[in-house]
Design an enzyme around this catalytic site. Structure first.
Site, PDB file in Angstrom:
ATOM      1  N   ASP A   1     103.907  42.188  23.233  1.00  0.00           N
ATOM      2  CA  ASP A   1     103.581  41.109  22.291  1.00  0.00           C
ATOM      3  C   ASP A   1     104.039  41.554  20.897  1.00  0.00           C
ATOM      4  OD1 ASP A   1     102.412  39.010  20.887  1.00  0.00           O
ATOM      5  OD2 ASP A   1     100.425  39.945  20.887  1.00  0.00           O
TER       6      ASP A   1
ATOM      7  N   THR B   1      96.345  44.132  23.464  1.00  0.00           N
ATOM      8  CA  THR B   1      96.879  45.481  23.282  1.00  0.00           C
ATOM      9  C   THR B   1      96.011  46.499  23.999  1.00  0.00           C
ATOM     10  OG1 THR B   1      97.564  44.790  21.104  1.00  0.00           O
ATOM     11  CG2 THR B   1      97.656  47.141  21.567  1.00  0.00           C
TER      12      THR B   1
ATOM     13  N   GLU C   1     100.966  45.595  26.541  1.00  0.00           N
ATOM     14  CA  GLU C   1      99.958  44.803  27.246  1.00  0.00           C
ATOM     15  C   GLU C   1     100.355  44.628  28.714  1.00  0.00           C
ATOM     16  OE1 GLU C   1      98.580  41.297  25.308  1.00  0.00           O
ATOM     17  OE2 GLU C   1      99.109  42.005  23.297  1.00  0.00           O
TER      18      GLU C   1
ATOM     19  N   ARG D   1      90.055  45.271   7.983  1.00  0.00           N
ATOM     20  CA  ARG D   1      88.830  44.896   7.261  1.00  0.00           C
ATOM     21  C   ARG D   1      88.028  46.152   6.920  1.00  0.00           C
ATOM     22  NH1 ARG D   1      89.088  41.597  11.661  1.00  0.00           N
ATOM     23  NH2 ARG D   1      87.515  42.882  12.697  1.00  0.00           N
TER      24      ARG D   1
ATOM     25  N   HIS E   1      91.230  49.223  20.673  1.00  0.00           N
ATOM     26  CA  HIS E   1      92.182  48.495  19.832  1.00  0.00           C
ATOM     27  C   HIS E   1      91.448  47.606  18.826  1.00  0.00           C
ATOM     28  CE1 HIS E   1      95.693  46.221  18.562  1.00  0.00           C
ATOM     29  NE2 HIS E   1      95.073  45.095  18.878  1.00  0.00           N
TER      30      HIS E   1
ATOM     31  N   GLU F   1     103.021  45.396  20.798  1.00  0.00           N
ATOM     32  CA  GLU F   1     101.711  45.511  21.418  1.00  0.00           C
ATOM     33  C   GLU F   1     101.940  45.709  22.908  1.00  0.00           C
ATOM     34  OE1 GLU F   1      99.137  42.280  20.154  1.00  0.00           O
ATOM     35  OE2 GLU F   1      98.695  43.354  18.284  1.00  0.00           O
TER      36      GLU F   1
ATOM     37  N   ARG G   1     103.165  42.251  11.414  1.00  0.00           N
ATOM     38  CA  ARG G   1     101.843  42.551  10.837  1.00  0.00           C
ATOM     39  C   ARG G   1     101.638  41.958   9.452  1.00  0.00           C
ATOM     40  NH1 ARG G   1      99.318  43.320  15.351  1.00  0.00           N
ATOM     41  NH2 ARG G   1     100.053  45.126  16.515  1.00  0.00           N
TER      42      ARG G   1
ATOM     43  N   LYS H   1     103.101  36.089  15.668  1.00  0.00           N
ATOM     44  CA  LYS H   1     103.198  36.448  17.087  1.00  0.00           C
ATOM     45  C   LYS H   1     104.207  35.596  17.856  1.00  0.00           C
ATOM     46  CE  LYS H   1      99.455  39.175  17.344  1.00  0.00           C
ATOM     47  NZ  LYS H   1      99.435  40.504  17.940  1.00  0.00           N
TER      48      LYS H   1
ATOM     49  N   THR I   1     107.866  37.176  22.833  1.00  0.00           N
ATOM     50  CA  THR I   1     107.019  37.991  23.703  1.00  0.00           C
ATOM     51  C   THR I   1     107.876  38.380  24.903  1.00  0.00           C
ATOM     52  OG1 THR I   1     105.108  36.633  23.075  1.00  0.00           O
ATOM     53  CG2 THR I   1     104.854  38.064  25.007  1.00  0.00           C
TER      54      THR I   1
ATOM     55  N   GLN J   1     101.117  38.264   9.962  1.00  0.00           N
ATOM     56  CA  GLN J   1      99.819  38.123  10.630  1.00  0.00           C
ATOM     57  C   GLN J   1      98.655  38.326   9.663  1.00  0.00           C
ATOM     58  OE1 GLN J   1      99.243  41.068  13.687  1.00  0.00           O
ATOM     59  NE2 GLN J   1      97.207  40.345  14.249  1.00  0.00           N
TER      60      GLN J   1
ATOM     61  N   ASP K   1      96.800  34.969  25.145  1.00  0.00           N
ATOM     62  CA  ASP K   1      96.736  36.403  24.900  1.00  0.00           C
ATOM     63  C   ASP K   1      95.310  36.778  24.506  1.00  0.00           C
ATOM     64  OD1 ASP K   1      97.550  39.008  24.609  1.00  0.00           O
ATOM     65  OD2 ASP K   1      98.430  38.719  22.627  1.00  0.00           O
TER      66      ASP K   1
ATOM     67  N   GLU L   1      98.350  51.112  14.914  1.00  0.00           N
ATOM     68  CA  GLU L   1      97.344  52.145  15.168  1.00  0.00           C
ATOM     69  C   GLU L   1      97.956  53.549  15.172  1.00  0.00           C
ATOM     70  OE1 GLU L   1      94.569  50.634  18.557  1.00  0.00           O
ATOM     71  OE2 GLU L   1      96.429  49.481  18.608  1.00  0.00           O
TER      72      GLU L   1
HETATM   73 CA    CA Z   1      98.477  40.760  21.599  1.00  0.00          CA
END
Ligand code: CA
Length: 368
Positions: free
Chosen positions: A192, A303, A160, A106, A97, A158, A196, A212, A216, A199, A90, A317
């Protein structure tokens, strides 16, 4: 109307067979004498000449009266995973994104890390938990922080696009960007699913793992690249220029217009054409160290997010880390609750002004 003849595999009356989608029916390719094996493996491995020949025969077949003999209503069959996934990689190739996630995860630091514009960032995912559309997704549990263990509270999607490798490559021999269409048969839509909270606690310094790997989902129909010949568009200009083995000329992406539907409500329209790194660059990068390809390898784009809030490919997001809920069917919502269903669909320009509609991928969250 899905009528561009994507390929898949179905189960019916105890047998498994290959099929092409044709509207609300499928074409039984065993009955039609086009693909008689119970999987697409041999076909995928055979390469572009075989892919072209079978597609021409299919295009010929749909113009004939005899077609009706090979049609089976979709409602009568079970669609299964269209190929056995070998390795799953991935990527993380949307600039919008990557910038959004950087700002959310961050804050106060540069959102895009210095290496991001020099190579398509990626990680190895878990091939064995790639499932077909409609498979229930069980809410994962795990370490949500130093002192918290339990069911994920920030379960996300996500949106994708996945690329399906047919023709293998030799270990030690990189695949150049120019050989993309010799190895990649087609595309699937891919969700995906992402935990969170798991993660965020686990991802530094080695990247995504249990946040993750629990599931999927992919669409049951593989759209051949040959059906998307009118959908290639110039990809965003890359600055600084990329290393020689990543330079693709022409530098093209696919104009796939994705729609994210959450419990029946369209919440986002991610534009795949705006991906910074192209699939040819991703393929070249993942083999540039001599790593080989196998039939059934799946690599996903990362994503897909555009610049606007209603173009993002994740609820992280869409709700800005959960801080800005959206209204869904009259209720303020952030992340996925048990019983929620998410469907990804996509359209692309086809030949002569037609529209290519990809097979959808759907998943419903269930509690544990
Ligand atoms: Ca992904």
């Amino acid at each position: 109307m899905i009528d561009h003849l994507p390929l898949g595999v179905f189960r019916h009356a105890g047998t498994t067979r290959c099929a092409a989608r044709w509207g609300d029916d499928l074409i039984d390719l065993h009955e039609a004498g086009l693909l008689t094996a119970p999987t697409l493996r041999e076909f995928l491995a055979a390469g572009s000449q075989t892919w072209s020949r079978v597609r021409e025969e299919l295009l010929n077949l749909v113009g004939q009266d005899s077609l009706s003999r090979f049609l089976v209503p979709l409602a009568e069959v079970e669609l299964v995973l269209p190929f056995e996934v070998a390795d799953y990689v991935d990527f993380y190739s949307s600039e919008h994104h990557a910038a959004n996630v950087g700002k959310i995860f961050r804050p106060g630091q540069p959102p895009i890390l210095p290496n991001w514009r020099h190579l398509p960032i990626g990680y190895h995912g878990r091939a064995g938990t790639v499932v077909t559309s409609g498979t229930p997704v069980v809410r994962p549990s795990g370490l949500l922080g130093a002192d918290a263990v339990g069911p994920c509270r920030r379960l996300d999607i996500e949106a994708e696009v996945g690329f399906v490798v047919g023709v293998p490559s030799r270990m030690g021999v990189p695949v150049p960007v120019s050989d993309f269409a010799e190895h990649v048969f087609g595309v699937v839509l891919l969700n995906d699913w992402s935990a969170r909270d798991i993660q965020a606690f686990e991802y530094q310094p080695l990247g995504p793992f249990l946040g993750k790997s629990f599931a999927t989902s992919i669409s049951p129909w593989i759209t051949p690249l040959s059906a998307l010949s009118a959908a290639w568009v110039p990809a965003p200009v890359q600055d600084p220029p990329v290393a020689g083995h990543l330079a693709d000329d022409p530098h093209l992406g696919l104009d796939l217009r994705i729609t994210v539907t959450w419990n029946g409500v369209e919440v986002s329209r991610p534009p795949f054409a705006q991906m910074y790194w192209t699939p040819a660059q991703q393929l070249a990068h993942m083999t540039s160290n001599g790593a080989s390809l196998r039939t059934g390898d799946l690599f996903a784009s990362g994503t897909v997010s555009g610049p606007d809030r209603d173009q993002v490919g994740s609820f992280l997001e869409l709700t800005w880390g959960g801080a800005e809920p959206i209204t869904l069917n009259g209720t303020g919502r952030t992340f996925l609750e048990d019983g929620d269903t998410v469907v990804l669909s996509a359209r692309a320009p086809g030949p002569d002004g037609t529209i290519v509609e990809l097979g959808t991928v759907s998943g419903t969250i269930v509690g544990r």
